[in-house]
Design an enzyme around this catalytic site. Structure first.
Site, PDB file in Angstrom:
ATOM      1  N   LYS A 113       0.824  -1.214   0.000  1.00  0.00           N
ATOM      2  CA  LYS A 113       0.000   0.000   0.000  1.00  0.00           C
ATOM      3  C   LYS A 113       0.856   1.261   0.000  1.00  0.00           C
ATOM      4  O   LYS A 113       0.487   2.259  -0.606  1.00  0.00           O
ATOM      5  CB  LYS A 113      -0.973   0.003   1.189  1.00  0.00           C
ATOM      6  N   LYS A 195      -5.409  -7.719  -7.026  1.00  0.00           N
ATOM      7  CA  LYS A 195      -6.685  -8.164  -6.451  1.00  0.00           C
ATOM      8  C   LYS A 195      -7.761  -7.089  -6.655  1.00  0.00           C
ATOM      9  O   LYS A 195      -7.454  -5.895  -6.748  1.00  0.00           O
ATOM     10  CB  LYS A 195      -6.530  -8.531  -4.978  1.00  0.00           C
ATOM     11  N   LYS A 198     -11.546  -2.153  -3.239  1.00  0.00           N
ATOM     12  CA  LYS A 198     -12.501  -1.047  -3.095  1.00  0.00           C
ATOM     13  C   LYS A 198     -11.914   0.268  -3.555  1.00  0.00           C
ATOM     14  O   LYS A 198     -12.579   1.099  -4.128  1.00  0.00           O
ATOM     15  CB  LYS A 198     -12.864  -0.867  -1.613  1.00  0.00           C
TER      16      LYS A 198
HETATM   17  N1  AQP Z   1     -10.278  -9.254  -3.965  1.00  0.00           N
HETATM   18  C1  AQP Z   1     -10.634  -9.894  -2.867  1.00  0.00           C
HETATM   19  N2  AQP Z   1     -10.901 -11.215  -2.919  1.00  0.00           N
HETATM   20  C2  AQP Z   1     -11.277 -11.875  -1.805  1.00  0.00           C
HETATM   21  N3  AQP Z   1     -11.417 -11.291  -0.598  1.00  0.00           N
HETATM   22  C3  AQP Z   1     -11.164  -9.971  -0.494  1.00  0.00           C
HETATM   23  N4  AQP Z   1     -11.199  -9.093   0.530  1.00  0.00           N
HETATM   24  C4  AQP Z   1     -10.866  -7.870   0.078  1.00  0.00           C
HETATM   25  N5  AQP Z   1     -10.592  -7.915  -1.237  1.00  0.00           N
HETATM   26  C5  AQP Z   1     -10.764  -9.207  -1.631  1.00  0.00           C
HETATM   27  C6  AQP Z   1     -11.587  -9.445   1.877  1.00  0.00           C
HETATM   28  O1  AQP Z   1     -12.625  -8.558   2.257  1.00  0.00           O
HETATM   29  C7  AQP Z   1     -12.477  -8.212   3.630  1.00  0.00           C
HETATM   30  C8  AQP Z   1     -12.518  -6.715   3.759  1.00  0.00           C
HETATM   31  O2  AQP Z   1     -11.293  -6.149   3.642  1.00  0.00           O
HETATM   32  P1  AQP Z   1     -10.937  -4.687   4.124  1.00  0.00           P
HETATM   33  O3  AQP Z   1     -12.059  -3.772   3.970  1.00  0.00           O
HETATM   34  O4  AQP Z   1     -10.317  -4.744   5.461  1.00  0.00           O
HETATM   35  O5  AQP Z   1      -9.836  -4.214   3.180  1.00  0.00           O
HETATM   36  P2  AQP Z   1      -9.058  -4.893   2.073  1.00  0.00           P
HETATM   37  O6  AQP Z   1      -8.741  -6.312   2.353  1.00  0.00           O
HETATM   38  O7  AQP Z   1      -7.869  -4.039   1.832  1.00  0.00           O
HETATM   39  O8  AQP Z   1     -10.169  -4.793   0.947  1.00  0.00           O
HETATM   40  P3  AQP Z   1     -10.172  -3.950  -0.336  1.00  0.00           P
HETATM   41  O9  AQP Z   1     -11.461  -4.188  -1.002  1.00  0.00           O
HETATM   42  O10 AQP Z   1      -8.933  -4.208  -1.131  1.00  0.00           O
HETATM   43  O11 AQP Z   1     -10.182  -2.459   0.184  1.00  0.00           O
HETATM   44  P4  AQP Z   1      -9.110  -1.313   0.050  1.00  0.00           P
HETATM   45  O12 AQP Z   1      -9.066  -1.002  -1.400  1.00  0.00           O
HETATM   46  O13 AQP Z   1      -9.659  -0.190   0.856  1.00  0.00           O
HETATM   47  O14 AQP Z   1      -7.808  -1.812   0.566  1.00  0.00           O
HETATM   48  C9  AQP Z   1     -11.199  -8.871   4.124  1.00  0.00           C
HETATM   49  O15 AQP Z   1     -11.529 -10.065   4.805  1.00  0.00           O
HETATM   50  C10 AQP Z   1     -10.459  -9.158   2.865  1.00  0.00           C
HETATM   51  O16 AQP Z   1      -9.588 -10.254   2.995  1.00  0.00           O
END
Ligand code: AQP
Length: 328
Positions: A113, A195, A198
């Site tokens: 990140k 991956k 969001k």
């Molecule tokens: N692409 C993905 N495939 C499977 N699982 C996923 N998770 C996130 N992206 C994927 C799972 O969703 C949960 C929420 O995660 P988070 O909000 O703590 O942040 P993250 O993992 O960093 O999710 P994002 O969507 O990628 O958000 P941003 O862009 O803000 O960093 C977790 O259980 C994660 O494993």
């Protein structure tokens, strides 16, 4: 005998997508049977990178409503907002003071990140895993359902708990990560090396849970694949593998069934069928979400009740920890 406790959360850092659903929330819904669940909207994690305050507050409610629309039952499960429970912040400070910097330096998510901006990103982003350890340990959690990308953070949580217990006596329970292998990592549709995320800047890579069927079709039809022809589960063909994984998870069919269904057919047909499957699978979620959001007070009440229950437990654990450390 009390039921095992489950804790998990999602950051309100953007609209929820099918990666969040298939990798996390869908498993939460299943885990409500036989466990006592705490599902949090982790807004304090979201501010580790810049957020628009108004949008953050709105997304926090939107995500809580989507938990319910996906099947989280507010009558059985505690749904709450992280910043409504101040113990998370206090606990984090105590854990900060026993966590060696070397442990945080190893966290790969921070490296990904922060990237080239290592000197400019916030101290909060670096400390993110310690806040996450507090979230989990405050509730004497047994199981943490997460996507694959979070396994390292759960291991760190266990290390912090063990170190605290070693230094101050048995205080924290060691939690276990629950990772469902298939769906643990849904990839971006327009860049299957990354991956689905969001906060991704490319809307074409992400299928949001609230996307309308036309948007879903457009994104899937444009998904990046390869120039080969045969449709089969082959991890080295990342774009195709990702589409097939989504198909597998939403259809409930086996890989053999899917491969034989698409034998001799082209990518366009796979994409068309997948787009319909995704649109139909998300329809009830979208509809339930709209229903819930007709009455904003409904969500406010659920979050207030959730905060009350969460505060009661978290305060007790925090008091125990402060006593052990000699604070107060
Ligand atoms: N692409 C993905 N495939 C499977 N699982 C996923 N998770 C996130 N992206 C994927 C799972 O969703 C949960 C929420 O995660 P988070 O909000 O703590 O942040 P993250 O993992 O960093 O999710 P994002 O969507 O990628 O958000 P941003 O862009 O803000 O960093 C977790 O259980 C994660 O494993």
């Amino acid at each position: 005998m009390s039921k095992p406790r489950v804790f998990s959360g999602v950051q309100p850092s953007g609209a929820l997508h099918i990666g969040n659903y298939l990798g996390a929330i869908r498993n939460w819904v299943r885990m409500q049977d036989g466990n006592e669940c705490f599902f949090c909207v982790v807004d304090a994690h979201a501010i580790t990178v810049p957020q628009d305050p108004k949008r953050l507050r709105a997304l926090t409610r939107e995500i809580a409503a989507l938990y319910i629309a996906c099947g989280v039952d507010p009558e059985r499960t505690v749904i709450f907002v992280q910043s409504h429970v101040p113990a998370h912040f206090e606990m984090t400070w105590i854990f900060n003071c026993i966590t060696p910097l070397g442990w945080l330096n190893r966290m790969t998510q921070f490296k990904e990140k922060a990237g080239e901006q290592r000197e400019q990103v916030s101290a909060g982003l670096y400390d993110y895993p310690v806040l996450m350890a507090s979230d989990i340990l405050l509730y004497d959690t047994d199981y943490v359902p997460v996507g694959e990308d979070q396994i390292q953070h759960i291991e760190l949580t266990r290390d912090i708990a063990q170190r605290f217990n070693y230094l101050f006596g048995e205080t924290f329970k060691l939690p276990q990560a629950i990772v469902q292998r298939a769906g643990a990592r849904i990839m971006s549709l327009d860049n299957p090396e990354k991956k689905m995320s969001k906060s991704s800047e490319s809307p074409m890579g992400t299928i949001d849970l609230l996307d309308e069927p036309d948007a879903i079709r457009q994104k899937i039809m444009r998904a990046v694949t390869d120039s080969l022809r045969e449709i089969r589960f082959d991890e080295s063909r990342k774009g195709l593998y990702n589409l097939l994984t989504i198909y597998e998870l939403l259809s409930g069919q086996s890989r053999e069934e899917i491969e034989s269904h698409f034998a001799g057919r082209g990518y366009a047909e796979l994409k068309r069928e997948l787009a319909e499957l995704v649109a139909e699978s998300l329809r009830p979620i979208r509809e339930k979400y709209r229903e819930i959001m007709k009455d904003p007070q409904y969500i406010e009440d659920i979050l207030a009740r959730g905060a009350e229950k969460a505060n009661a437990i978290a305060q007790q654990t925090l008091r125990r920890a402060k006593e052990r450390v000699g604070l107060g």
